[in-house]
Design a protein around this motif. Structure first.
Motif, PDB file in Angstrom:
ATOM      1  N   GLY A   1       0.831  -1.208   0.000  1.00 27.52           N
ATOM      2  CA  GLY A   1       0.000   0.000   0.000  1.00 27.52           C
ATOM      3  C   GLY A   1       0.868   1.263   0.000  1.00 27.52           C
ATOM      4  O   GLY A   1       0.534   2.259  -0.643  1.00 27.52           O
ATOM      5  N   HIS A   2       2.009   1.203   0.680  1.00 28.07           N
ATOM      6  CA  HIS A   2       2.925   2.358   0.698  1.00 28.07           C
ATOM      7  C   HIS A   2       3.578   2.548  -0.668  1.00 28.07           C
ATOM      8  O   HIS A   2       3.721   3.664  -1.151  1.00 28.07           O
ATOM      9  CB  HIS A   2       4.007   2.167   1.759  1.00 28.07           C
ATOM     10  CG  HIS A   2       3.464   2.176   3.148  1.00 28.07           C
ATOM     11  ND1 HIS A   2       2.781   1.108   3.673  1.00 28.07           N
ATOM     12  CD2 HIS A   2       3.456   3.132   4.112  1.00 28.07           C
ATOM     13  CE1 HIS A   2       2.396   1.402   4.905  1.00 28.07           C
ATOM     14  NE2 HIS A   2       2.795   2.617   5.192  1.00 28.07           N
ATOM     15  N   VAL A   3       3.972   1.426  -1.277  1.00 34.14           N
ATOM     16  CA  VAL A   3       4.603   1.504  -2.600  1.00 34.14           C
ATOM     17  C   VAL A   3       3.628   2.146  -3.590  1.00 34.14           C
ATOM     18  O   VAL A   3       4.011   2.996  -4.399  1.00 34.14           O
ATOM     19  CB  VAL A   3       5.010   0.084  -3.079  1.00 34.14           C
ATOM     20  CG1 VAL A   3       5.529   0.110  -4.507  1.00 34.14           C
ATOM     21  CG2 VAL A   3       6.063  -0.497  -2.136  1.00 34.14           C
ATOM     22  N   LYS A   4       2.356   1.770  -3.495  1.00 35.37           N
ATOM     23  CA  LYS A   4       1.338   2.303  -4.419  1.00 35.37           C
ATOM     24  C   LYS A   4       0.985   3.762  -4.111  1.00 35.37           C
ATOM     25  O   LYS A   4       0.494   4.476  -4.982  1.00 35.37           O
ATOM     26  CB  LYS A   4       0.049   1.472  -4.304  1.00 35.37           C
ATOM     27  CG  LYS A   4       0.172   0.076  -4.881  1.00 35.37           C
ATOM     28  CD  LYS A   4      -0.017   0.110  -6.373  1.00 35.37           C
ATOM     29  CE  LYS A   4      -0.175  -1.312  -6.890  1.00 35.37           C
ATOM     30  NZ  LYS A   4      -0.447  -1.380  -8.305  1.00 35.37           N
ATOM     31  N   THR A   5       1.211   4.186  -2.872  1.00 35.96           N
ATOM     32  CA  THR A   5       0.884   5.575  -2.502  1.00 35.96           C
ATOM     33  C   THR A   5       1.886   6.559  -3.115  1.00 35.96           C
ATOM     34  O   THR A   5       1.521   7.692  -3.453  1.00 35.96           O
ATOM     35  CB  THR A   5       0.875   5.724  -0.957  1.00 35.96           C
ATOM     36  OG1 THR A   5      -0.113   4.841  -0.429  1.00 35.96           O
ATOM     37  CG2 THR A   5       0.552   7.138  -0.525  1.00 35.96           C
TER      38      THR A   5
END
Ligand SMILES: NC(=O)c1ccc[n+]([C@@H]2O[C@H](COP(=O)([O-])OP(=O)(O)OC[C@H]3O[C@@H](n4cnc5c(N)ncnc54)[C@H](O)[C@@H]3O)[C@@H](O)[C@H]2O)c1
Ligand SMILES: O=c1ccn([C@@H]2O[C@H](COP(=O)(O)OP(=O)(O)O[C@H]3O[C@H](CO)[C@@H](O)[C@H](O)[C@H]3O)[C@@H](O)[C@H]2O)c(=O)[nH]1
Length: 348
Positions: free
Chosen positions: A241-245
């Protein structure tokens, strides 16, 4: 991109470092190791076959933070560092406000000084207090029931005020539900010092025979089996989720808030069953009184993150239990050599 990960040696931080390195980002970690061990970062390097830079530094020391920014041209900060034990925050509130709030203010001041204005912040579902209905969307009213939760609410407010004062900041507030599980390799995972406070690490230590039985905190909640229900999310899904943010933060820009959860709740008894299946061990338990401050049920509406980030959790309850068990079996004492060393670190 070159990313500064504060608290990167910790549970969620170390898993996020793996996924950032897998995406070929450059990673610099700042951590004071107050609740972690540098060994987690050695494992991150082993798993990915890639390198990262580590600074043993404290957010309470502005000079130490500035030294990192002087050495590296940072594009964005992922800010995990903080104290997170709810019960401890009730008995030592000043320690929590000082570490989490002052630490964050120091970080933001140094970022301003170095003109780095992109930040992802680890918030929590705890900011929704006891929700009036379920599932929880990002628009629900916010409240806190303990000092830890209040630090999250205060930091959210600080970041919102900062954005309103200077629109060149790009800020993502990620509200995590209940992270559990470990990397599939079993080489990194959650390594609580002392007796675990949270359900899944506690169950894992019962399965190992380190603790005699689980106390189930109440079976008279308004839930299908009466025990508490939570939105448990696999830590690798959370890390992704952080990578996609990041691309969203740097292209869409502005202030954004997302729930990171699965949208599915499981009860304490369902978690026990799931873990028994994964481990082949019986988990003895005893129902005791409710834990003060606990809520009955909590799960996310994760639709906003899916639409905006193209992210959704994909791992199952079986994955969460299997990966926790794999990590626990492979590393009975976490990152330390012996349970004695682990307890000593805790006392020290
Ligand atoms: N694990 C959860 O259930 C959960 C749920 C919601 C939100 N969060 C938040 O996510 C973040 C990461 O949580 P985690 O579970 O990985 O916790 P963790 O304790 O494993 O990681 C936090 C890291 O921050 C470091 N740290 C603390 N204070 C510091 C300081 N002053 N300077 C430098 N480093 C410092 C610790 O040494 C640790 O490595 C925290 O902000 C936590 O509040 C966690
Ligand atoms: O020994 C235990 C521990 C927990 N529980 C129950 O298990 C559920 C989950 O508890 P826990 O794992 O402690 O998580 P939460 O209380 O939901 O809080 C976590 O999840 C929040 C939301 O993300 C974070 O803000 C907190 O920091 C984090 O501790 C609750 O119903 C508890 O009553 C037990 O029955 N026995």
């Amino acid at each position: 991109m070159k990313l500064l990960v504060t608290g990167g040696a910790g549970y969620i931080g170390s898993h996020t470092c793996v996924e950032l390195l897998n995406e070929n980002h450059d990673v610099v970690v700042l951590d004071n190791l107050s609740n972690s061990s540098e060994e987690s970062l050695n494992r991150v390097k082993q798993i990915t076959g890639k390198s990262l830079e580590f600074y043993k530094a404290d957010l309470l020391n502005k000079q130490q933070i500035a030294a990192v920014f002087a050495d590296h041209k940072i594009d964005a900060v992922i800010h995990f560092a903080g104290l997170k034990a709810v019960g401890e925050s009730v008995s030592t509130p000043l320690k929590y406000f000082h570490n989490n709030i002052t630490g964050t203010l120091n970080l933001l001041e140094v970022m301003t000084e170095f003109n780095v204005k992109n930040i992802v912040f680890s918030s929590s579902a705890t900011v929704y207090g006891d929700p009036a209905s379920l599932p929880i969307t990002e628009e629900f009213p916010l409240s806190a029931t303990n000092p830890y939760g209040r630090t999250k609410l205060m930091i959210e407010a600080i970041l919102k005020d900062l954005y309103h004062s200077d629109k060149s900041w790009n800020i993502a507030l990620l509200r995590y539900f209940n992270p559990v599980g470990a990397h599939q390799s079993g080489d990194i995972g959650e390594d609580p010092l002392g007796i675990p406070n949270n359900l899944v690490p506690y169950i894992a230590q019962v399965a190992m025979g380190f603790l005699p039985r689980l106390s189930v905190f109440g079976n008279d909640y308004d839930t299908p089996d009466g025990t508490g229900v939570r939105d448990f999310i696999h830590v690798v899904d959370l890390a992704l989720g952080h990578v996609k943010t990041l691309p969203k933060l740097l292209t869409h820009k502005g202030l954004m808030i997302y729930n990171l959860g699965t949208g599915q709740g499981y009860s304490v008894l369902e978690m026990i069953k799931g873990f028994e299946k994964a481990s082949g061990k019986k988990i003895p338990y005893k129902v005791v009184d409710r834990r003060p401050g606990d809520i009955g049920a909590c799960w996310a509406d994760p639709a906003k993150a899916k639409k905006a980030l193209g992210w959704e959790a994909s791992k199952t309850l079986a994955d969460m239990c299997q990966d926790t068990w794999n990590w626990q079996k492979k590393n009975p004492n976490g990152y330390r050599q012996s349970i004695k060393e682990k307890r000593e670190h805790h006392i020290g």
